[in-house]
Design a protein around this motif. Structure first.
Motif, PDB file in Angstrom:
ATOM      1  N   UNK A   1     -12.551   6.167  -7.383  1.00  0.00           N
ATOM      2  CA  UNK A   1     -12.945   4.912  -8.006  1.00  0.00           C
ATOM      3  C   UNK A   1     -12.735   3.752  -7.049  1.00  0.00           C
ATOM      4  N   UNK A   2     -13.127   2.552  -7.471  1.00  0.00           N
ATOM      5  CA  UNK A   2     -13.147   1.408  -6.566  1.00  0.00           C
ATOM      6  C   UNK A   2     -11.801   1.048  -5.965  1.00  0.00           C
ATOM      7  N   UNK A   3     -10.728   1.204  -6.739  1.00  0.00           N
ATOM      8  CA  UNK A   3      -9.435   0.700  -6.295  1.00  0.00           C
ATOM      9  C   UNK A   3      -8.489   1.803  -5.832  1.00  0.00           C
ATOM     10  N   UNK A   4      -8.991   3.001  -5.695  1.00  0.00           N
ATOM     11  CA  UNK A   4      -8.156   4.118  -5.272  1.00  0.00           C
ATOM     12  C   UNK A   4      -8.954   4.957  -4.300  1.00  0.00           C
ATOM     13  N   UNK A   5      -8.270   5.635  -3.402  1.00  0.00           N
ATOM     14  CA  UNK A   5      -8.949   6.601  -2.541  1.00  0.00           C
ATOM     15  C   UNK A   5      -8.083   7.833  -2.443  1.00  0.00           C
ATOM     16  N   UNK A   6      -8.622   8.887  -1.914  1.00  0.00           N
ATOM     17  CA  UNK A   6      -7.852  10.101  -1.694  1.00  0.00           C
ATOM     18  C   UNK A   6      -8.303  10.745  -0.400  1.00  0.00           C
ATOM     19  N   UNK A   7      -7.393  11.466   0.220  1.00  0.00           N
ATOM     20  CA  UNK A   7      -7.672  12.173   1.467  1.00  0.00           C
ATOM     21  C   UNK A   7      -7.257  13.622   1.304  1.00  0.00           C
ATOM     22  N   UNK A   8      -8.170  14.527   1.596  1.00  0.00           N
ATOM     23  CA  UNK A   8      -7.877  15.947   1.482  1.00  0.00           C
ATOM     24  C   UNK A   8      -7.276  16.432   2.800  1.00  0.00           C
TER      25      UNK A   8
ATOM     26  N   UNK B   1      -4.118   8.663  -2.186  1.00  0.00           N
ATOM     27  CA  UNK B   1      -3.523   9.972  -2.432  1.00  0.00           C
ATOM     28  C   UNK B   1      -3.868  10.922  -1.296  1.00  0.00           C
ATOM     29  N   UNK B   2      -2.868  11.635  -0.813  1.00  0.00           N
ATOM     30  CA  UNK B   2      -3.103  12.708   0.164  1.00  0.00           C
ATOM     31  C   UNK B   2      -2.842  14.017  -0.563  1.00  0.00           C
TER      32      UNK B   2
ATOM     33  N   UNK C   1       0.851  -1.192   0.000  1.00  0.00           N
ATOM     34  CA  UNK C   1       0.000   0.000   0.000  1.00  0.00           C
ATOM     35  C   UNK C   1       0.889   1.244   0.000  1.00  0.00           C
ATOM     36  N   UNK C   2       0.453   2.284  -0.729  1.00  0.00           N
ATOM     37  CA  UNK C   2       1.205   3.539  -0.770  1.00  0.00           C
ATOM     38  C   UNK C   2       0.295   4.694  -0.364  1.00  0.00           C
ATOM     39  N   UNK C   3       0.790   5.522   0.559  1.00  0.00           N
ATOM     40  CA  UNK C   3       0.165   6.811   0.871  1.00  0.00           C
ATOM     41  C   UNK C   3       1.002   7.859   0.135  1.00  0.00           C
TER      42      UNK C   3
END
Length: 255
Positions: free
Chosen positions: A92-99, A78-79, A51-53
């Motif tokens: 999308x299903x396989x990615x997320x992001x944090x603001x 993604x941050x 996993x990568x942040x």
């Protein structure tokens, strides 16, 4: 689960790591990488983590470049400081992001989602590439650097890119604000700086100068077809533009 944090702000990286450990002990943060350069080197020498942040905008470039070099298939969170509305369509299903600033509950949901992806062995490569393409096509302006950090008497000072009139190379690299303030810039070359700037607003006039379009007071053409741009007060620098660059410069200036 082995994880990697790619983040150029040490306090943000430390806080993120602390929150990860508070949420779950199943994630082992192997390393925190502070720049695009160190991340490129790390992936040359190591297998990809589980996993990568990843921060999108790093001090020396945009982290999307990693996907141009390496075929990474692990989930990525993604941050980012991007506007949440602008990114909502790309969740999308396989990615997320944090603001930023990162909310612990949102971080927990993102981690749980990625854990499910890893357990079910779902490939994320396609979704990552789609996200990169969409962001580059639809939000290209957001990928440019918004601030430069300068060091003044051992104190960090953020300078908004919108306040910068020009960058100059003279033994060291400097930036000058529209008000005439001068700061040393911690970059090896102006080539590195140029990649981080919006080309609609900044122009690489020559080896020594990158100038903002609003910093230009006048342009003087010469008989040899070269140009001299004079910057507005208080700078009043005279910046030479070669005969070869003159047509492109005129097109850039004449909107």
């Amino acid at each position: 689960m082995k994880a990697l944090i790619i983040e150029d702000e040490p306090l943000v990286a430390k806080e993120l790591n602390t929150k990860i450990q508070a949420i779950t002990r199943d994630i082992d943060v192997m390393e925190v990488l502070p720049s695009l350069k160190t991340a490129k080197r790390w992936f040359m020498e190591n297998a990809e983590p589980d996993l990568i942040f990843m921060d999108i905008q790093l001090s020396d470039g945009v982290s999307f470049e990693l996907f141009d070099i390496y075929k990474l298939s692990c989930p990525v969170i993604f941050t980012t400081a991007y506007d949440e509305f602008a990114l909502r369509a790309f969740k999308v299903n396989c990615i997320d992001y944090l603001v930023k600033p990162i909310d612990e509950e949102e971080l927990k949901k993102a981690i749980e989602k990625c854990q499910g992806i890893i357990q079910n062995k779902i490939s994320t490569t396609f979704d990552i590439q789609q996200l990169i393409k969409s962001l580059k096509d639809g939000n290209a302006a957001s990928a440019y650097k918004e601030k430069f950090i300068v060091n003044v008497r051992n104190t960090w000072i953020p300078v908004n890119t919108s306040e910068i009139a020009c960058f100059m190379r003279d033994y060291l690299n400097y930036l000058f604000t529209f008000s005439g303030e001068k700061y040393i810039l911690d970059f090896a070359t102006l080539d590195e700086v140029e990649k981080l700037l919006d080309p609609n607003k900044f122009y690489r006039a020559n080896r020594q100068y990158i100038i903002h379009i609003d910093s230009i007071k006048s342009v003087q053409p010469h008989e040899n077809f070269k140009l001299t741009a004079t910057l507005k007060s208080p700078l009043k620098f005279e910046v030479d533009i070669s005969r070869e660059k003159a047509p492109a410069f005129k097109k850039w200036l004449d909107r």
